[in-house]
Scaffold this motif. Structure first.
Motif, PDB file in Angstrom:
ATOM      1  N   VAL A  83       0.834  -1.211   0.000  1.00  0.00           N
ATOM      2  CA  VAL A  83       0.000   0.000   0.000  1.00  0.00           C
ATOM      3  C   VAL A  83       0.869   1.262   0.000  1.00  0.00           C
ATOM      4  CG1 VAL A  83      -1.930  -1.149   1.183  1.00  0.00           C
ATOM      5  CG2 VAL A  83      -0.119  -0.067   2.535  1.00  0.00           C
ATOM      6  N   PHE A  84       0.236   2.387  -0.164  1.00  0.00           N
ATOM      7  CA  PHE A  84       0.958   3.660  -0.070  1.00  0.00           C
ATOM      8  C   PHE A  84       1.101   4.032   1.406  1.00  0.00           C
ATOM      9  CE2 PHE A  84      -0.367   3.691  -4.484  1.00  0.00           C
ATOM     10  CZ  PHE A  84       0.722   4.266  -5.121  1.00  0.00           C
ATOM     11  N   ALA A  85       0.034   4.554   2.018  1.00  0.00           N
ATOM     12  CA  ALA A  85       0.113   5.047   3.397  1.00  0.00           C
ATOM     13  C   ALA A  85       0.312   3.892   4.374  1.00  0.00           C
ATOM     14  CB  ALA A  85      -1.172   5.792   3.737  1.00  0.00           C
ATOM     15  N   HIS A  86       1.257   4.065   5.290  1.00  0.00           N
ATOM     16  CA  HIS A  86       1.505   3.017   6.289  1.00  0.00           C
ATOM     17  C   HIS A  86       0.262   2.766   7.140  1.00  0.00           C
ATOM     18  CE1 HIS A  86       4.098   0.307   8.413  1.00  0.00           C
ATOM     19  NE2 HIS A  86       3.777   0.843   9.565  1.00  0.00           N
ATOM     20  N   GLN A  87      -0.517   3.826   7.363  1.00  0.00           N
ATOM     21  CA  GLN A  87      -1.748   3.682   8.152  1.00  0.00           C
ATOM     22  C   GLN A  87      -2.671   2.612   7.558  1.00  0.00           C
ATOM     23  OE1 GLN A  87      -2.182   5.222  11.181  1.00  0.00           O
ATOM     24  NE2 GLN A  87      -3.936   3.834  11.332  1.00  0.00           N
ATOM     25  N   ASP A  88      -2.638   2.444   6.245  1.00  0.00           N
ATOM     26  CA  ASP A  88      -3.504   1.438   5.608  1.00  0.00           C
ATOM     27  C   ASP A  88      -3.170   0.026   6.080  1.00  0.00           C
ATOM     28  OD1 ASP A  88      -4.782   3.435   4.233  1.00  0.00           O
ATOM     29  OD2 ASP A  88      -3.771   3.058   2.323  1.00  0.00           O
ATOM     30  N   ILE A  89      -1.868  -0.272   6.241  1.00  0.00           N
ATOM     31  CA  ILE A  89      -1.514  -1.628   6.690  1.00  0.00           C
ATOM     32  C   ILE A  89      -1.877  -1.774   8.181  1.00  0.00           C
ATOM     33  CG2 ILE A  89       0.957  -1.386   7.422  1.00  0.00           C
ATOM     34  CD1 ILE A  89       0.115  -4.084   5.034  1.00  0.00           C
ATOM     35  N   LEU A  90      -1.758  -0.672   8.930  1.00  0.00           N
ATOM     36  CA  LEU A  90      -2.137  -0.719  10.355  1.00  0.00           C
ATOM     37  C   LEU A  90      -3.651  -0.936  10.491  1.00  0.00           C
ATOM     38  CD1 LEU A  90       0.102   2.193  11.764  1.00  0.00           C
ATOM     39  CD2 LEU A  90       0.621  -0.263  11.723  1.00  0.00           C
ATOM     40  N   ASP A  91      -4.410  -0.291   9.619  1.00  0.00           N
ATOM     41  CA  ASP A  91      -5.873  -0.462   9.649  1.00  0.00           C
ATOM     42  C   ASP A  91      -6.261  -1.882   9.248  1.00  0.00           C
ATOM     43  OD1 ASP A  91      -6.155   2.141  10.450  1.00  0.00           O
ATOM     44  OD2 ASP A  91      -6.727   2.907   8.468  1.00  0.00           O
ATOM     45  N   LEU A  92      -5.604  -2.408   8.232  1.00  0.00           N
ATOM     46  CA  LEU A  92      -5.873  -3.791   7.826  1.00  0.00           C
ATOM     47  C   LEU A  92      -5.624  -4.718   9.009  1.00  0.00           C
ATOM     48  CD1 LEU A  92      -4.295  -4.320   4.278  1.00  0.00           C
ATOM     49  CD2 LEU A  92      -6.706  -4.625   4.907  1.00  0.00           C
ATOM     50  N   SER A  93      -4.482  -4.493   9.670  1.00  0.00           N
ATOM     51  CA  SER A  93      -4.104  -5.329  10.800  1.00  0.00           C
ATOM     52  C   SER A  93      -5.124  -5.236  11.928  1.00  0.00           C
ATOM     53  CB  SER A  93      -2.714  -4.893  11.278  1.00  0.00           C
ATOM     54  OG  SER A  93      -2.527  -5.195  12.620  1.00  0.00           O
ATOM     55  N   LYS A  94      -5.605  -4.030  12.167  1.00  0.00           N
ATOM     56  CA  LYS A  94      -6.545  -3.810  13.267  1.00  0.00           C
ATOM     57  C   LYS A  94      -7.870  -4.542  13.037  1.00  0.00           C
ATOM     58  CE  LYS A  94      -8.775  -0.076  15.838  1.00  0.00           C
ATOM     59  NZ  LYS A  94      -9.029   1.380  15.831  1.00  0.00           N
ATOM     60  N   TYR A  95      -8.347  -4.539  11.807  1.00  0.00           N
ATOM     61  CA  TYR A  95      -9.672  -5.084  11.546  1.00  0.00           C
ATOM     62  C   TYR A  95      -9.682  -6.517  11.023  1.00  0.00           C
ATOM     63  CZ  TYR A  95     -11.537  -0.505  12.581  1.00  0.00           C
ATOM     64  OH  TYR A  95     -11.883   0.640  13.230  1.00  0.00           O
ATOM     65  N   ALA A  96      -8.541  -7.004  10.521  1.00  0.00           N
ATOM     66  CA  ALA A  96      -8.511  -8.370   9.984  1.00  0.00           C
ATOM     67  C   ALA A  96      -8.480  -9.361  11.137  1.00  0.00           C
ATOM     68  CB  ALA A  96      -7.281  -8.557   9.097  1.00  0.00           C
ATOM     69  N   THR A  97      -9.098 -10.509  10.938  1.00  0.00           N
ATOM     70  CA  THR A  97      -9.042 -11.561  11.953  1.00  0.00           C
ATOM     71  C   THR A  97      -8.063 -12.654  11.537  1.00  0.00           C
ATOM     72  OG1 THR A  97     -10.962 -12.604  10.957  1.00  0.00           O
ATOM     73  CG2 THR A  97     -11.375 -11.116  12.805  1.00  0.00           C
ATOM     74  N   VAL A  98      -7.381 -12.440  10.412  1.00  0.00           N
ATOM     75  CA  VAL A  98      -6.320 -13.353   9.964  1.00  0.00           C
ATOM     76  C   VAL A  98      -5.018 -12.557   9.927  1.00  0.00           C
ATOM     77  CG1 VAL A  98      -7.937 -14.744   8.604  1.00  0.00           C
ATOM     78  CG2 VAL A  98      -6.683 -12.864   7.487  1.00  0.00           C
ATOM     79  N   PRO A  99      -3.844 -13.240   9.877  1.00  0.00           N
ATOM     80  CA  PRO A  99      -2.578 -12.515   9.847  1.00  0.00           C
ATOM     81  C   PRO A  99      -2.458 -11.580   8.634  1.00  0.00           C
ATOM     82  CG  PRO A  99      -2.192 -14.827  10.326  1.00  0.00           C
ATOM     83  CD  PRO A  99      -3.638 -14.702   9.962  1.00  0.00           C
ATOM     84  N   VAL A 100      -1.868 -10.422   8.884  1.00  0.00           N
ATOM     85  CA  VAL A 100      -1.606  -9.449   7.817  1.00  0.00           C
ATOM     86  C   VAL A 100      -0.098  -9.338   7.642  1.00  0.00           C
ATOM     87  CG1 VAL A 100      -1.800  -7.015   7.153  1.00  0.00           C
ATOM     88  CG2 VAL A 100      -3.734  -8.167   8.262  1.00  0.00           C
ATOM     89  N   ILE A 101       0.366  -9.440   6.408  1.00  0.00           N
ATOM     90  CA  ILE A 101       1.796  -9.306   6.103  1.00  0.00           C
ATOM     91  C   ILE A 101       2.005  -8.050   5.272  1.00  0.00           C
ATOM     92  CG2 ILE A 101       3.789 -10.360   4.959  1.00  0.00           C
ATOM     93  CD1 ILE A 101       2.623 -13.095   5.592  1.00  0.00           C
ATOM     94  N   ASN A 102       3.010  -7.272   5.669  1.00  0.00           N
ATOM     95  CA  ASN A 102       3.340  -6.021   4.993  1.00  0.00           C
ATOM     96  C   ASN A 102       4.236  -6.301   3.779  1.00  0.00           C
ATOM     97  OD1 ASN A 102       4.470  -3.561   4.237  1.00  0.00           O
ATOM     98  ND2 ASN A 102       4.959  -2.892   6.338  1.00  0.00           N
ATOM     99  N   GLY A 103       3.707  -6.066   2.590  1.00  0.00           N
ATOM    100  CA  GLY A 103       4.472  -6.273   1.356  1.00  0.00           C
ATOM    101  C   GLY A 103       5.049  -4.984   0.809  1.00  0.00           C
TER     102      GLY A 103
END
Ligand code: CP
Ligand code: NVA
Length: 309
Positions: free
Chosen positions: A109-129
């Motif tokens: 993603v562009f904004a780092h906040q987007d990966i933090l938001d994904l992480s906050k709301y996902a119930t499965v592991p999120v990996i930063n690509g």
């Protein structure tokens, strides 16, 4: 998520040294297995991974998709026009919908906040690509490559020459956990994020230097590392940056100053003739292609780790 043993992989310093070294060991182990032709280790059998790409990619897309498949899973590529996260739909909705279908979400993603938001709301592991802030999977692959070529990361001198960007932030966050000597030589005004530099220095684990003098910086380096001067999202600044970054090209004279033991590394894609010369990238001590291959092996181990496998 954590309660069920599932984890995210967002920043290298979210993990301690033992865990990082364990993931790297696992990467070597699974790499050897795959290289031997063994195709019966299928820990991801019956699992799926959603891969969100708001930016272009070759290595990240292909290494994740191939690695997940080789270990039994199925990965879905969702390009910039597919889900249009934050535009067609809010990130927190994307996170929850994809968690209903998939076992892992990987996102660039562009904004780092987007990966933090994904992480906050996902119930499965999120990996930063990769985000505008960092690129942890890349630096895990780089550490793996250094271990293979030099024997260990601890005690090595890694000199990054160029823009103080997302790659540098992940190097700094690795240096906050595993001891080595990290130097970033960048033009004035293009230093890495100050808070991240402080975080890495205050960890008191590694020797960390930020300088504007590439010639002095590379002396005694084990690795000279370069990346594009204009990252994705900054391409309109490319010609301005080419002027400002004069003197920061990794060329043959700079590699000569580094000394004969120095390897050349680059996360790729490279702009030959801009941040690095063709001669340096093609030289025998350039390890950019083993480095690129290691994306897959490092990430296989990261995926095993976040799934608790
Ligand atoms: N190094 C890297 O992340 O490459 P891609 O942008 O091609 O994925
Ligand atoms: N700094 C580069 C890395 C690409 C893998 C970018 O963000 O475009």
């Amino acid at each position: 998520k954590e309660k069920s043993g599932l984890k995210d992989f967002l920043h290298i310093n979210d993990f301690d040294k033992t865990t990082i070294l364990k993931i790297l060991d696992r990467a070597l182990e699974v790499k050897a297995l795959l290289k031997s032709g063994e195709r019966t280790f299928l820990p991801f059998k019956g699992k799926t991974m959603a891969m969100i790409f708001a930016k272009p990619s070759m290595r990240t897309r292909v290494s994740f998709e191939t690695g997940f498949f080789l270990l039994g899973g199925h990965a879905l590529y969702l390009g910039p026009d597919d889900i249009q996260m934050g535009k067609r739909e809010e990130t927190r909705d994307v996170a929850r919908v994809l968690s209903g279908y998939n076992d892992i979400i990987m996102a660039r993603v562009f904004a780092h906040q987007d990966i933090l938001d994904l992480s906050k709301y996902a119930t499965v592991p999120v990996i930063n690509g990769l985000t505008d802030y960092n690129h942890p999977c890349q630096i895990m692959a780089d550490a793996l490559t250094i271990i293979e070529h030099i024997g260990q990361l601890e005690g090595t001198k890694v000199v990054y020459v160029g823009d103080g960007n997302n790659i540098v932030h992940s190097w700094l966050l690795l240096a906050a956990v595993v001891p080595f000597h990290f130097v970033c030589a960048c033009p004035k005004g293009f230093e890495p994020d100050e808070k991240t530099v402080q975080k890495a220095q205050q960890a008191g684990i590694s020797k960390i230097e930020i300088t504007n003098d590439p010639k002095e910086a590379v002396r005694g380096a084990d690795v000279v590392y370069s990346d594009v001067w204009a990252s994705m999202g900054q391409k309109e600044e490319a010609s301005y940056r080419r002027q400002v970054f004069q003197g920061f090209q990794v060329d043959e004279p700079l590699m000569k100053l580094a000394g004969s033991k120095a390897y050349f590394m680059h996360c790729l894609p490279a702009e030959r003739g801009v941040e690095v010369t063709d001669g340096v990238i093609e030289a025998p001590n350039s390890i950019v292609f083993p480095q690129a291959e290691n994306r897959m092996h490092a990430q296989n181990a990261i995926m095993l780790h976040v799934l608790g496998l």
